[in-house]
Design an enzyme around this catalytic site. Structure first.
Site, mmCIF file in Angstrom:
data_model
loop_
_atom_site.group_PDB
_atom_site.id
_atom_site.type_symbol
_atom_site.label_atom_id
_atom_site.label_comp_id
_atom_site.label_asym_id
_atom_site.label_seq_id
_atom_site.Cartn_x
_atom_site.Cartn_y
_atom_site.Cartn_z
ATOM 1 N N PRO A 10 0.791 -1.228 0.000
ATOM 2 C CA PRO A 10 0.000 0.000 0.000
ATOM 3 C C PRO A 10 0.824 1.279 0.000
ATOM 4 C CG PRO A 10 -0.164 -1.140 2.112
ATOM 5 C CD PRO A 10 0.508 -2.073 1.159
ATOM 6 N N ASN A 11 0.335 2.220 -0.773
ATOM 7 C CA ASN A 11 0.858 3.597 -0.869
ATOM 8 C C ASN A 11 2.151 3.712 -1.665
ATOM 9 O OD1 ASN A 11 -1.253 4.789 0.746
ATOM 10 N ND2 ASN A 11 -0.305 3.752 2.485
ATOM 11 N N ARG A 18 5.222 11.141 -2.384
ATOM 12 C CA ARG A 18 4.872 10.948 -0.977
ATOM 13 C C ARG A 18 6.127 11.107 -0.116
ATOM 14 N NH1 ARG A 18 4.592 4.865 1.234
ATOM 15 N NH2 ARG A 18 3.952 5.241 3.383
ATOM 16 N N TYR A 23 11.314 9.083 1.376
ATOM 17 C CA TYR A 23 11.335 8.020 0.363
ATOM 18 C C TYR A 23 12.027 8.428 -0.943
ATOM 19 C CZ TYR A 23 7.910 5.983 3.533
ATOM 20 O OH TYR A 23 7.291 5.471 4.641
ATOM 21 N N ASN A 79 8.265 -5.144 -0.785
ATOM 22 C CA ASN A 79 8.123 -4.011 0.117
ATOM 23 C C ASN A 79 6.670 -4.000 0.580
ATOM 24 O OD1 ASN A 79 7.893 -1.647 1.494
ATOM 25 N ND2 ASN A 79 9.000 -0.406 -0.013
ATOM 26 N N ALA A 82 3.046 -0.400 4.924
ATOM 27 C CA ALA A 82 2.529 -0.433 6.299
ATOM 28 C C ALA A 82 2.016 -1.810 6.722
ATOM 29 C CB ALA A 82 1.431 0.610 6.455
ATOM 30 N N HIS A 85 3.848 -3.839 9.467
ATOM 31 C CA HIS A 85 3.674 -3.640 10.902
ATOM 32 C C HIS A 85 2.315 -4.103 11.404
ATOM 33 C CE1 HIS A 85 7.054 -1.197 9.750
ATOM 34 N NE2 HIS A 85 6.272 -0.347 9.085
ATOM 35 N N ASP A 92 1.347 -15.119 7.167
ATOM 36 C CA ASP A 92 0.848 -16.485 6.938
ATOM 37 C C ASP A 92 0.888 -16.858 5.453
ATOM 38 O OD1 ASP A 92 0.409 -16.776 9.626
ATOM 39 O OD2 ASP A 92 -1.786 -16.686 9.521
ATOM 40 N N GLU A 103 12.525 -9.134 2.209
ATOM 41 C CA GLU A 103 11.742 -7.983 2.673
ATOM 42 C C GLU A 103 12.572 -6.720 2.434
ATOM 43 O OE1 GLU A 103 10.860 -8.223 6.856
ATOM 44 O OE2 GLU A 103 10.152 -6.138 6.946
ATOM 45 N N HIS A 105 12.705 -2.346 2.689
ATOM 46 C CA HIS A 105 12.185 -1.033 3.057
ATOM 47 C C HIS A 105 13.115 0.039 2.528
ATOM 48 C CE1 HIS A 105 9.209 -2.963 5.471
ATOM 49 N NE2 HIS A 105 10.162 -3.702 5.994
ATOM 50 N N ILE A 106 12.518 1.008 1.870
ATOM 51 C CA ILE A 106 13.293 2.116 1.287
ATOM 52 C C ILE A 106 13.962 2.912 2.411
ATOM 53 C CG2 ILE A 106 13.066 4.275 -0.005
ATOM 54 C CD1 ILE A 106 10.582 2.874 -1.406
ATOM 55 N N SER A 107 13.174 3.228 3.433
ATOM 56 C CA SER A 107 13.695 4.002 4.565
ATOM 57 C C SER A 107 14.252 3.055 5.626
ATOM 58 C CB SER A 107 12.563 4.846 5.171
ATOM 59 O OG SER A 107 11.558 3.997 5.690
ATOM 60 N N ARG A 112 12.957 5.401 12.661
ATOM 61 C CA ARG A 112 11.705 6.153 12.593
ATOM 62 C C ARG A 112 10.817 5.828 13.798
ATOM 63 N NH1 ARG A 112 9.283 5.406 6.814
ATOM 64 N NH2 ARG A 112 7.986 7.154 7.571
ATOM 65 N N ARG A 116 7.037 1.422 13.661
ATOM 66 C CA ARG A 116 7.639 0.832 12.452
ATOM 67 C C ARG A 116 8.763 -0.147 12.786
ATOM 68 N NH1 ARG A 116 5.456 4.080 8.319
ATOM 69 N NH2 ARG A 116 5.001 6.163 9.086
HETATM 70 C C1 DQA Z 1 8.260 1.391 3.989
HETATM 71 C C2 DQA Z 1 8.292 1.654 5.494
HETATM 72 C C3 DQA Z 1 6.920 1.449 6.118
HETATM 73 O O1 DQA Z 1 6.975 1.719 7.516
HETATM 74 C C4 DQA Z 1 5.910 2.395 5.485
HETATM 75 O O2 DQA Z 1 4.621 2.154 6.004
HETATM 76 C C5 DQA Z 1 5.907 2.330 3.999
HETATM 77 C C6 DQA Z 1 7.178 2.212 3.289
HETATM 78 C C7 DQA Z 1 9.607 1.736 3.316
HETATM 79 O O3 DQA Z 1 9.781 1.334 2.170
HETATM 80 O O4 DQA Z 1 10.461 2.387 3.918
HETATM 81 O O5 DQA Z 1 4.868 2.451 3.361
HETATM 82 O O6 DQA Z 1 8.009 0.010 3.772
#
Ligand code: DQA
Length: 152
Positions: A10-11, A18, A23, A79, A82, A85, A92, A103, A105-107, A112, A116
């Site tokens: 998502p997002n 964003r 990011y 990725n 959210a 978390h 599952d 897995e 994560h960009i950040s 943070r 997270r």
């Molecule tokens: C994220 C980190 C997550 O906490 C956040 O909700 C995201 C992006 C990252 O790529 O850093 O949507 O997965």
């Protein structure tokens, strides 16, 4: 040809606009191009997907697990946004489909907010790439490919 799946939750469709201070300003379409390049360099086909919907992501994870079992795919770079978390269902799905997942994560999520810091995905991931910005995507594809080649 063997493929690799890059999955975004998502997002992540908003990447580039964003919170660019967190990011960066690279769009998801540009990330896809970076992944195409890395996959091509490694002799892999790329499937690149994004969804804001948990059920859709679960279906794609199940499908990817079947592709790995059929010898058509090495696994997925994921990725989860959210969902990282919050989602026992995605934990599952990965476990149930026996999908090799890196897995990503960009950040650096550990720098943070505290919410997270916990991931439901990490216990079922083969490896984790965190905090390299969008460069993490080709890094993770490379890492997954190396694990696959080692047969581990
Ligand atoms: C994220 C980190 C997550 O906490 C956040 O909700 C995201 C992006 C990252 O790529 O850093 O949507 O997965």
């Amino acid at each position: 040809m063997t493929s690799v799946l890059v999955l975004n939750g998502p997002n992540l469709n908003l990447l580039g606009t964003r919170k660019p201070e967190v990011y960066g300003s690279t769009s998801l379409a540009d990330v896809e191009k970076m992944c195409e390049q890395e996959a091509g360099r490694l002799g892999l086909d790329l499937t690149f997907r994004q969804s804001n919907h948990e059920g859709q992501l679960i279906d794609w994870i199940h499908e990817a697990g079947r592709e790995v079992k059929a010898g058509n795919s090495i696994g997925a770079v994921y990725n989860p946004g959210a969902h990282t978390h919050t989602s026992v269902a995605l934990h599952d799905a990965i476990e149930g489909a026996e999908l090799p997942v890196i897995e990503l994560h960009i950040s650096n999520v550990h720098k943070r907010e505290e919410f997270r810091h916990h991931s439901f995905i990490s216990p079922v991931a083969r490896g984790i790439v965190v905090g390299f910005g969008v460069l993490g995507y080709p890094l993770a594809i490379n890492g997954l490919h190396q694990l696959f080649q080692q047969g581990s």
